[in-house]
Design a protein around this motif. Structure first.
Motif, PDB file in Angstrom:
ATOM      1  N   PHE A  65      -1.105 -13.078  -4.148  1.00 29.58           N
ATOM      2  CA  PHE A  65      -2.798 -13.478  -4.060  1.00 29.58           C
ATOM      3  C   PHE A  65      -3.096 -15.063  -4.693  1.00 29.58           C
ATOM      4  N   LEU A  66      -2.446 -15.297  -5.766  1.00 29.22           N
ATOM      5  CA  LEU A  66      -2.684 -16.617  -6.504  1.00 29.22           C
ATOM      6  C   LEU A  66      -2.034 -17.704  -5.210  1.00 29.22           C
ATOM      7  N   GLU A  67      -1.037 -17.263  -4.848  1.00 32.95           N
ATOM      8  CA  GLU A  67      -0.353 -18.131  -3.916  1.00 32.95           C
ATOM      9  C   GLU A  67      -1.355 -18.257  -2.563  1.00 32.95           C
ATOM     10  N   ASN A 100       0.615  -1.206   0.077  1.00 32.15           N
ATOM     11  CA  ASN A 100      -0.112   0.011   0.132  1.00 32.15           C
ATOM     12  C   ASN A 100       0.767   1.242   0.135  1.00 32.15           C
ATOM     13  N   LEU A 101       2.026   1.248   0.721  1.00 33.03           N
ATOM     14  CA  LEU A 101       2.945   2.235   0.721  1.00 33.03           C
ATOM     15  C   LEU A 101       3.645   2.613  -0.673  1.00 33.03           C
ATOM     16  N   ARG A 102       3.884   1.682  -1.285  1.00 30.89           N
ATOM     17  CA  ARG A 102       4.537   1.772  -2.471  1.00 30.89           C
ATOM     18  C   ARG A 102       3.562   2.435  -3.480  1.00 30.89           C
ATOM     19  N   ILE A 103       2.397   1.769  -3.538  1.00 25.94           N
ATOM     20  CA  ILE A 103       1.189   2.275  -4.507  1.00 25.94           C
ATOM     21  C   ILE A 103       1.007   3.609  -4.159  1.00 25.94           C
ATOM     22  N   LEU A 104       1.074   4.216  -3.025  1.00 28.00           N
ATOM     23  CA  LEU A 104       0.961   5.856  -2.757  1.00 28.00           C
ATOM     24  C   LEU A 104       2.036   6.552  -3.598  1.00 28.00           C
ATOM     25  N   CYS A 105       3.117   5.779  -4.053  1.00 33.53           N
ATOM     26  CA  CYS A 105       4.091   6.627  -4.705  1.00 33.53           C
ATOM     27  C   CYS A 105       4.424   6.036  -6.107  1.00 33.53           C
ATOM     28  N   VAL A 106       3.178   5.601  -6.851  1.00 29.03           N
ATOM     29  CA  VAL A 106       3.142   5.396  -8.104  1.00 29.03           C
ATOM     30  C   VAL A 106       2.972   6.498  -9.111  1.00 29.03           C
ATOM     31  N   GLY A 107       2.912   7.530  -8.684  1.00 29.89           N
ATOM     32  CA  GLY A 107       2.956   8.897  -9.349  1.00 29.89           C
ATOM     33  C   GLY A 107       4.010   9.195 -10.015  1.00 29.89           C
ATOM     34  N   ILE A 108       5.204   8.772  -9.138  1.00 30.16           N
ATOM     35  CA  ILE A 108       6.785   9.010  -9.509  1.00 30.16           C
ATOM     36  C   ILE A 108       7.226   7.838 -10.105  1.00 30.16           C
ATOM     37  N   ALA A 109       6.511   6.793 -10.306  1.00 33.56           N
ATOM     38  CA  ALA A 109       7.366   5.487 -10.431  1.00 33.56           C
ATOM     39  C   ALA A 109       7.172   5.383 -12.161  1.00 33.56           C
ATOM     40  N   GLU A 110       8.072   4.545 -12.696  1.00 36.51           N
ATOM     41  CA  GLU A 110       7.939   4.441 -14.268  1.00 36.51           C
ATOM     42  C   GLU A 110       6.776   3.330 -14.131  1.00 36.51           C
ATOM     43  N   ASP A 111       6.161   3.489 -15.627  1.00 38.42           N
ATOM     44  CA  ASP A 111       5.230   2.220 -15.787  1.00 38.42           C
ATOM     45  C   ASP A 111       5.534   0.725 -15.273  1.00 38.42           C
ATOM     46  N   GLY A 112       6.627   0.568 -15.804  1.00 37.74           N
ATOM     47  CA  GLY A 112       7.051  -0.708 -15.744  1.00 37.74           C
ATOM     48  C   GLY A 112       7.357  -1.165 -14.325  1.00 37.74           C
ATOM     49  N   SER A 113       7.794  -0.401 -13.443  1.00 40.47           N
ATOM     50  CA  SER A 113       7.844  -0.669 -11.973  1.00 40.47           C
ATOM     51  C   SER A 113       6.480  -0.972 -11.303  1.00 40.47           C
ATOM     52  N   MET A 114       5.563  -0.080 -11.734  1.00 39.65           N
ATOM     53  CA  MET A 114       4.226  -0.228 -11.492  1.00 39.65           C
ATOM     54  C   MET A 114       3.561  -1.559 -11.733  1.00 39.65           C
ATOM     55  N   ARG A 115       3.810  -2.066 -12.888  1.00 38.14           N
ATOM     56  CA  ARG A 115       3.456  -3.501 -13.537  1.00 38.14           C
ATOM     57  C   ARG A 115       4.197  -4.444 -12.735  1.00 38.14           C
ATOM     58  N   ARG A 116       5.364  -4.362 -12.343  1.00 39.61           N
ATOM     59  CA  ARG A 116       6.080  -5.265 -11.631  1.00 39.61           C
ATOM     60  C   ARG A 116       5.613  -5.656 -10.230  1.00 39.61           C
ATOM     61  N   ILE A 117       5.168  -4.357  -9.721  1.00 38.31           N
ATOM     62  CA  ILE A 117       4.695  -4.283  -8.328  1.00 38.31           C
ATOM     63  C   ILE A 117       3.318  -5.019  -8.244  1.00 38.31           C
ATOM     64  N   LEU A 118       2.607  -4.774  -9.342  1.00 39.29           N
ATOM     65  CA  LEU A 118       1.226  -5.408  -9.706  1.00 39.29           C
ATOM     66  C   LEU A 118       1.533  -6.867  -9.737  1.00 39.29           C
ATOM     67  N   ASN A 119       2.120  -7.576 -10.510  1.00 38.32           N
ATOM     68  CA  ASN A 119       2.368  -8.779 -10.806  1.00 38.32           C
ATOM     69  C   ASN A 119       2.912  -9.767  -9.661  1.00 38.32           C
ATOM     70  N   GLU A 120       3.806  -8.992  -8.944  1.00 39.82           N
ATOM     71  CA  GLU A 120       4.335  -9.543  -7.591  1.00 39.82           C
ATOM     72  C   GLU A 120       3.080  -9.672  -6.939  1.00 39.82           C
ATOM     73  N   ARG A 121       2.337  -8.786  -6.595  1.00 36.58           N
ATOM     74  CA  ARG A 121       0.871  -8.929  -5.636  1.00 36.58           C
ATOM     75  C   ARG A 121       0.113  -9.924  -6.078  1.00 36.58           C
ATOM     76  N   LYS A 122      -0.228  -9.809  -7.545  1.00 40.02           N
ATOM     77  CA  LYS A 122      -1.266 -10.796  -8.179  1.00 40.02           C
ATOM     78  C   LYS A 122      -0.835 -12.250  -7.968  1.00 40.02           C
ATOM     79  N   ASN A 123       0.702 -12.560  -8.071  1.00 42.79           N
ATOM     80  CA  ASN A 123       1.037 -13.840  -7.919  1.00 42.79           C
ATOM     81  C   ASN A 123       1.136 -14.153  -6.193  1.00 42.79           C
TER      82      ASN A 123
END
Length: 188
Positions: A119-121, A94-117
């Motif tokens: 959740f799958l686990e 959640n704290l990282r998501i608060l910072c997405v405004g300054i993040a590159e699109d790739g890092s945002m997608r990486r964070i989302l994929n990590e969290r999605k994985n």
């Protein structure tokens, strides 16, 4: 007594268990380590909330088994009628998501994929727990009913988390309009 102590007492109302077994059983609901659990068990035993016995094992070290006493059940029942405190949220994601405004699109997608994985686990983890609950215990009033409904809660939370990750990914891909995916329902 702290909340973990009450959780351990609650688990012991179901069956006699070792400290190690209690650590495994409480993990889906409360993060606790050996170093927290064993001193609490010792204190509760000294306070006569628990009784213990040693079980000899031929291939492993002997283990200490704990059971809740009548005094322990009385203490647990007293706790059950007290108000429940609000849940504590402490999630680095959640704290990282608060910072997405300054993040590159790739890092945002990486964070989302990590969290999605993650959740799958979690879904696999809770499905495994669910498969261990005997079908005849999936009813109101059984000792395992609380475990069953908490496993279902874990599954539902993980499924909702995956839906959220997919929704944000659709926003990033321009496939979804930025709008409230969960409009307020004034009937609740």
């Amino acid at each position: 007594m702290n909340i973990l102590s009450y959780g351990l007492l609650g688990l012991l109302t179901r069956e006699e268990s070792s400290g190690y077994d209690l650590m495994l059983k409480i993990q889906p609901h409360w993060q606790a380590k050996h170093s927290q659990i064993y001193p609490l068990l010792s204190k509760m035993e000294n306070d006569e909330l628990l009784a213990s016995r040693w079980v000899q094992q031929s291939d492993k070290p002997d283990k200490k088994m704990y059971a809740v006493t009548e005094k322990g059940i009385e203490k647990l029942l007293g706790w059950m009628i007290t108000p429940v405190t609000a849940p504590v949220t402490r999630d680095e994601f959640n704290l990282r998501i608060l910072c997405v405004g300054i993040a590159e699109d790739g890092s945002m997608r990486r964070i989302l994929n990590e969290r999605k994985n993650w959740f799958l686990e979690r879904i696999r983890y809770f499905e495994d727990l669910k498969s261990r609950i005997p079908q005849d215990n999936l009813r109101v009033g059984s000792r395992e009913f609380g475990s069953y409904i908490l496993v279902q809660k874990g599954l539902m939370n993980a499924q909702t988390g995956i839906e959220w990750c997919n929704w944000v990914t659709q926003l990033l891909d321009g496939q979804a309009a930025i709008q409230d995916p969960c409009p307020s329902n004034s009937e609740n």
